[in-house]
Design a protein around this motif. Sequence first.
Motif, PDB file in Angstrom:
ATOM      1  N   UNK A   4      43.709  -5.803 -12.708  1.00 42.71           N
ATOM      2  CA  UNK A   4      42.773  -5.744 -13.494  1.00 42.71           C
ATOM      3  C   UNK A   4      42.927  -4.051 -13.835  1.00 42.71           C
ATOM      4  N   UNK A   5      42.473  -3.679 -15.116  1.00 39.86           N
ATOM      5  CA  UNK A   5      42.316  -2.322 -15.476  1.00 39.86           C
ATOM      6  C   UNK A   5      40.806  -1.786 -15.343  1.00 39.86           C
ATOM      7  N   UNK A   6      40.533  -0.828 -15.711  1.00 39.32           N
ATOM      8  CA  UNK A   6      39.216  -0.272 -15.464  1.00 39.32           C
ATOM      9  C   UNK A   6      38.605  -0.891 -16.553  1.00 39.32           C
ATOM     10  N   UNK A   7      38.948  -1.194 -17.710  1.00 38.09           N
ATOM     11  CA  UNK A   7      38.046  -1.803 -18.970  1.00 38.09           C
ATOM     12  C   UNK A   7      38.323  -3.309 -18.499  1.00 38.09           C
ATOM     13  N   UNK A   8      38.691  -3.776 -17.660  1.00 37.45           N
ATOM     14  CA  UNK A   8      38.692  -5.319 -17.374  1.00 37.45           C
ATOM     15  C   UNK A   8      37.674  -5.541 -16.421  1.00 37.45           C
ATOM     16  N   UNK A   9      36.930  -4.494 -15.745  1.00 38.53           N
ATOM     17  CA  UNK A   9      36.025  -4.540 -14.722  1.00 38.53           C
ATOM     18  C   UNK A   9      34.647  -4.917 -15.474  1.00 38.53           C
ATOM     19  N   UNK A  10      33.708  -5.772 -14.807  1.00 37.81           N
ATOM     20  CA  UNK A  10      32.516  -6.027 -15.509  1.00 37.81           C
ATOM     21  C   UNK A  10      31.661  -4.960 -16.043  1.00 37.81           C
ATOM     22  N   UNK A  11      31.078  -4.696 -17.135  1.00 36.38           N
ATOM     23  CA  UNK A  11      30.441  -3.757 -17.816  1.00 36.38           C
ATOM     24  C   UNK A  11      29.348  -3.085 -16.926  1.00 36.38           C
ATOM     25  N   UNK A  12      28.714  -4.043 -16.197  1.00 38.27           N
ATOM     26  CA  UNK A  12      27.884  -3.237 -15.131  1.00 38.27           C
ATOM     27  C   UNK A  12      28.377  -2.507 -14.134  1.00 38.27           C
ATOM     28  N   UNK A  13      29.420  -2.923 -13.646  1.00 34.51           N
ATOM     29  CA  UNK A  13      30.072  -1.919 -12.616  1.00 34.51           C
ATOM     30  C   UNK A  13      30.779  -0.911 -13.333  1.00 34.51           C
ATOM     31  N   UNK A  14      31.265  -0.724 -14.564  1.00 36.67           N
ATOM     32  CA  UNK A  14      31.747   0.208 -14.810  1.00 36.67           C
ATOM     33  C   UNK A  14      30.572   1.256 -15.392  1.00 36.67           C
ATOM     34  N   UNK A  15      29.584   0.724 -15.762  1.00 38.13           N
ATOM     35  CA  UNK A  15      28.124   1.755 -16.046  1.00 38.13           C
ATOM     36  C   UNK A  15      27.734   2.191 -14.818  1.00 38.13           C
ATOM     37  N   UNK A  16      27.724   1.563 -13.844  1.00 37.95           N
ATOM     38  CA  UNK A  16      27.110   2.227 -12.415  1.00 37.95           C
ATOM     39  C   UNK A  16      28.309   3.421 -11.913  1.00 37.95           C
ATOM     40  N   UNK A  17      29.642   2.934 -12.058  1.00 37.95           N
ATOM     41  CA  UNK A  17      30.663   3.887 -11.723  1.00 37.95           C
ATOM     42  C   UNK A  17      30.513   5.415 -12.335  1.00 37.95           C
ATOM     43  N   UNK A  18      30.110   5.011 -13.771  1.00 36.24           N
ATOM     44  CA  UNK A  18      30.358   6.013 -14.647  1.00 36.24           C
ATOM     45  C   UNK A  18      29.194   7.245 -14.047  1.00 36.24           C
ATOM     46  N   UNK A  19      27.944   6.342 -13.950  1.00 37.99           N
ATOM     47  CA  UNK A  19      26.701   7.371 -13.316  1.00 37.99           C
ATOM     48  C   UNK A  19      27.078   7.930 -12.017  1.00 37.99           C
ATOM     49  N   UNK A  20      27.551   7.124 -11.359  1.00 41.24           N
ATOM     50  CA  UNK A  20      28.096   7.906  -9.907  1.00 41.24           C
ATOM     51  C   UNK A  20      28.776   8.981 -10.173  1.00 41.24           C
ATOM     52  N   UNK A  21      29.867   8.845 -11.048  1.00 44.27           N
ATOM     53  CA  UNK A  21      30.686  10.013 -11.347  1.00 44.27           C
ATOM     54  C   UNK A  21      30.061  11.328 -11.881  1.00 44.27           C
ATOM     55  N   UNK A  22      29.354  10.897 -12.918  1.00 46.32           N
ATOM     56  CA  UNK A  22      28.485  11.843 -13.363  1.00 46.32           C
ATOM     57  C   UNK A  22      27.509  12.620 -12.468  1.00 46.32           C
ATOM     58  N   UNK A  23      26.811  12.142 -11.611  1.00 42.17           N
ATOM     59  CA  UNK A  23      25.917  12.480 -10.227  1.00 42.17           C
ATOM     60  C   UNK A  23      26.727  13.558  -9.537  1.00 42.17           C
ATOM     61  N   UNK A  24      28.062  13.245  -9.485  1.00 40.42           N
ATOM     62  CA  UNK A  24      28.840  13.983  -8.614  1.00 40.42           C
ATOM     63  C   UNK A  24      29.581  15.091  -9.342  1.00 40.42           C
ATOM     64  N   UNK A  25      29.394  15.195 -10.487  1.00 37.85           N
ATOM     65  CA  UNK A  25      30.342  16.088 -11.461  1.00 37.85           C
ATOM     66  C   UNK A  25      31.638  15.816 -12.164  1.00 37.85           C
ATOM     67  N   UNK A  26      31.892  14.393 -11.847  1.00 35.20           N
ATOM     68  CA  UNK A  26      33.143  13.894 -12.005  1.00 35.20           C
ATOM     69  C   UNK A  26      32.913  13.063 -13.397  1.00 35.20           C
ATOM     70  N   UNK A  27      34.101  12.577 -14.182  1.00 34.86           N
ATOM     71  CA  UNK A  27      34.089  11.601 -15.137  1.00 34.86           C
ATOM     72  C   UNK A  27      35.107  10.451 -14.773  1.00 34.86           C
ATOM     73  N   UNK A  28      34.806   9.424 -15.121  1.00 36.50           N
ATOM     74  CA  UNK A  28      35.727   8.247 -14.783  1.00 36.50           C
ATOM     75  C   UNK A  28      37.245   8.332 -15.078  1.00 36.50           C
ATOM     76  N   UNK A  29      37.575   9.412 -16.155  1.00 40.44           N
ATOM     77  CA  UNK A  29      38.980   9.727 -16.234  1.00 40.44           C
ATOM     78  C   UNK A  29      39.689  10.548 -15.126  1.00 40.44           C
TER      79      UNK A  29
END
Length: 81
Positions: A4-29
């Motif tokens: 699986x690639x990042x875009x294959x993950x469930x949309x809810x998991x991706x959204x949560x991952x993006x929020x966690x990244x943003x909270x800690x000063x990161x981007x998913x990239x």
Amino acid sequence: MRHLTYTDLPIGDRAAFELVCARHGFAPAHFDVTGDEDPLDATHGSLVTVRRGGWAQSYRMDDGGQWVRQFETDLNCRFFR
């Protein structure tokens, strides 16, 4: 084995991952996120592996998004810095 690639993950998991990244000063990239079915234990779901630099951590993917909470714990502990 299904990879699986990042875009294959469930949309809810991706959204949560993006929020966690943003909270800690990161981007998913900033991370390389991949997933694989666990060939030794298919009944317990897939494994998500997050890599950054020379560091990597794998998490068991479940329906509740627990892996994202475990990832955030690792960010809090500065595992990926």
